[in-house]
Design an enzyme around this catalytic site. Structure first.
Site, PDB file in Angstrom:
ATOM      1  N   SER A 112       0.861  -1.180   0.000  1.00 57.62           N
ATOM      2  CA  SER A 112       0.000   0.000   0.000  1.00 57.62           C
ATOM      3  C   SER A 112       0.892   1.223   0.000  1.00 57.62           C
ATOM      4  O   SER A 112       2.129   1.115   0.056  1.00 57.62           O
ATOM      5  CB  SER A 112      -0.881   0.010   1.255  1.00 57.62           C
ATOM      6  OG  SER A 112      -0.060   0.195   2.393  1.00 57.62           O
ATOM      7  N   LYS A 113       0.246   2.360  -0.049  1.00 60.07           N
ATOM      8  CA  LYS A 113       1.007   3.603  -0.001  1.00 60.07           C
ATOM      9  C   LYS A 113       1.812   3.665   1.303  1.00 60.07           C
ATOM     10  O   LYS A 113       2.960   4.078   1.323  1.00 60.07           O
ATOM     11  CB  LYS A 113       0.026   4.772  -0.084  1.00 60.07           C
ATOM     12  CG  LYS A 113       0.658   6.054  -0.516  1.00 60.07           C
ATOM     13  CD  LYS A 113      -0.386   7.133  -0.641  1.00 60.07           C
ATOM     14  CE  LYS A 113      -0.160   8.158   0.435  1.00 60.07           C
ATOM     15  NZ  LYS A 113      -1.218   9.140   0.550  1.00 60.07           N
ATOM     16  N   GLN A 114       1.175   3.192   2.393  1.00 57.16           N
ATOM     17  CA  GLN A 114       1.837   3.237   3.706  1.00 57.16           C
ATOM     18  C   GLN A 114       3.084   2.365   3.733  1.00 57.16           C
ATOM     19  O   GLN A 114       4.052   2.694   4.408  1.00 57.16           O
ATOM     20  CB  GLN A 114       0.887   2.764   4.824  1.00 57.16           C
ATOM     21  CG  GLN A 114      -0.212   3.742   5.192  1.00 57.16           C
ATOM     22  CD  GLN A 114      -1.309   3.806   4.131  1.00 57.16           C
ATOM     23  OE1 GLN A 114      -1.563   2.844   3.430  1.00 57.16           O
ATOM     24  NE2 GLN A 114      -1.944   4.977   4.007  1.00 57.16           N
TER      25      GLN A 114
END
Ligand code: GLU
Length: 306
Positions: A243-245
């Site tokens: 994910s972006k995280q």
């Protein structure tokens, strides 16, 4: 002779949130839903899930659509933008208020943290039902919640098998409209899937735990429940979902064929590596001819070895 109209219709969708560019994890969901639809003669729609305005990254939605195009995805009809659908979500909330399934809640996050006793399936805390019987005197409404019950919500996922949840202890009455006035993802997704006539939802298994909430909402609103197939999600070597995280790299359009091959192989399809040097259209031709839903690993998550 049985009428052709008796044949089940198929309409699938891909519903990215524009919180960043597409990465390998979202490509897997797009490829899985696209091929499941196309190999069954179905339609495939794209919906931009930009209901959560603070999380939207400017330009990300356009970038996602451009990447999908560069990768050779072709969707049916116009893209549906959740940010333009507040009226439909408001109507659904009104219907739930009228039959007293939705109620106002005054609790702040901190109050819930102080009073909740049970962990929720999503890692948060199950709402303890403080405002269920009415707003305590002197308190003002912040959010709107949906009443759930203590019975088991169950469904059979095409890939993950039977999934069950007891909404009341496992989640609690959940939010339909947030304290900041925005409609919650759970409400938006259910209203849109019904409005678009979606028959089949193919998406990442990270959404498996949300599905009983969505089925409950469909039942409260009198909507049909689609079929579900939850694909394994791609995790990094540490087991965290890409994910972006977790800083998953953006897909590069110049590597479309190679990334498509990688996504197909991730989904258990033995796509020949050398096709990665061909054009995306050639990869799609192979994929449409050879797609086997039965070959998809029946796991919730698969780690990509670095
Ligand atoms: N917008 C959601 C996400 O990007 C997907 C929702 C869905 O497929 O139901 O995680």
């Amino acid at each position: 002779m049985a009428g052709l109209s008796a044949l089940p219709r198929y309409r699938g969708r891909f519903a990215p949130s524009p919180t960043g560019p597409l990465h390998f994890g979202s490509l897997v969901a797009a490829v899985g839903s696209y091929l499941d639809a196309r190999t069954q003669g179905g339609e495939w729609l794209v919906r931009m899930e930009d209901v959560d305005r603070p999380r939207n990254v400017p330009g990300a939605a356009e970038q996602i659509l451009a990447t999908l195009e560069a990768f050779g995805f072709a969707w049916d009809g116009p893209v549906l933008w959740q940010s333009q659908r507040d009226a439909a979500y408001g109507e659904a909330l009104d219907a739930l208020r009228q039959c007293r399934l939705a109620y106002p809640c005054a609790c702040s996050r901190k109050e819930i943290a102080d009073s909740a006793t049970r962990p929720a399936v999503d890692g948060g805390l199950a709402y303890p039902g403080t405002c269920r019987g009415g707003l305590p005197t002197g308190r003002t409404e912040r959010a709107w919640r949906l009443r759930v019950d203590a019975t088991e919500t169950a469904f059979v996922d095409r890939l993950q098998g039977r999934v069950t949840q007891f909404l009341e202890p496992d989640v609690g009455d959940f939010v339909l409209r947030r304290a900041d006035g925005l409609f919650a993802y759970q409400l938006a997704v259910v209203v849109d899937d019904a409005a678009q006539g979606i028959t089949d939802i193919v998406r990442g298994a990270d959404l498996l735990d949300s599905t009983p909430r969505q089925i409950w909402l469909q039942q409260c609103l009198g909507f049909p429940t689609p079929r579900y197939a939850h694909l394994p999600v791609a995790a990094n070597a540490a087991g965290e979902k890409l994910s972006k995280q977790t800083l998953a790299p953006a897909l590069e359009s110049g590597r479309a064929a190679a990334e498509l091959i990688r996504a197909l192989r991730f989904l258990g399809q033995p796509a020949p590596e050398e096709l990665g040097r061909a054009r995306p259209v050639d990869v799609w031709a192979w994929a449409r001819e050879h797609w086997q839903c039965a070959a998809i690993p029946r796991q919730r998550s698969i780690s990509l070895v670095a």
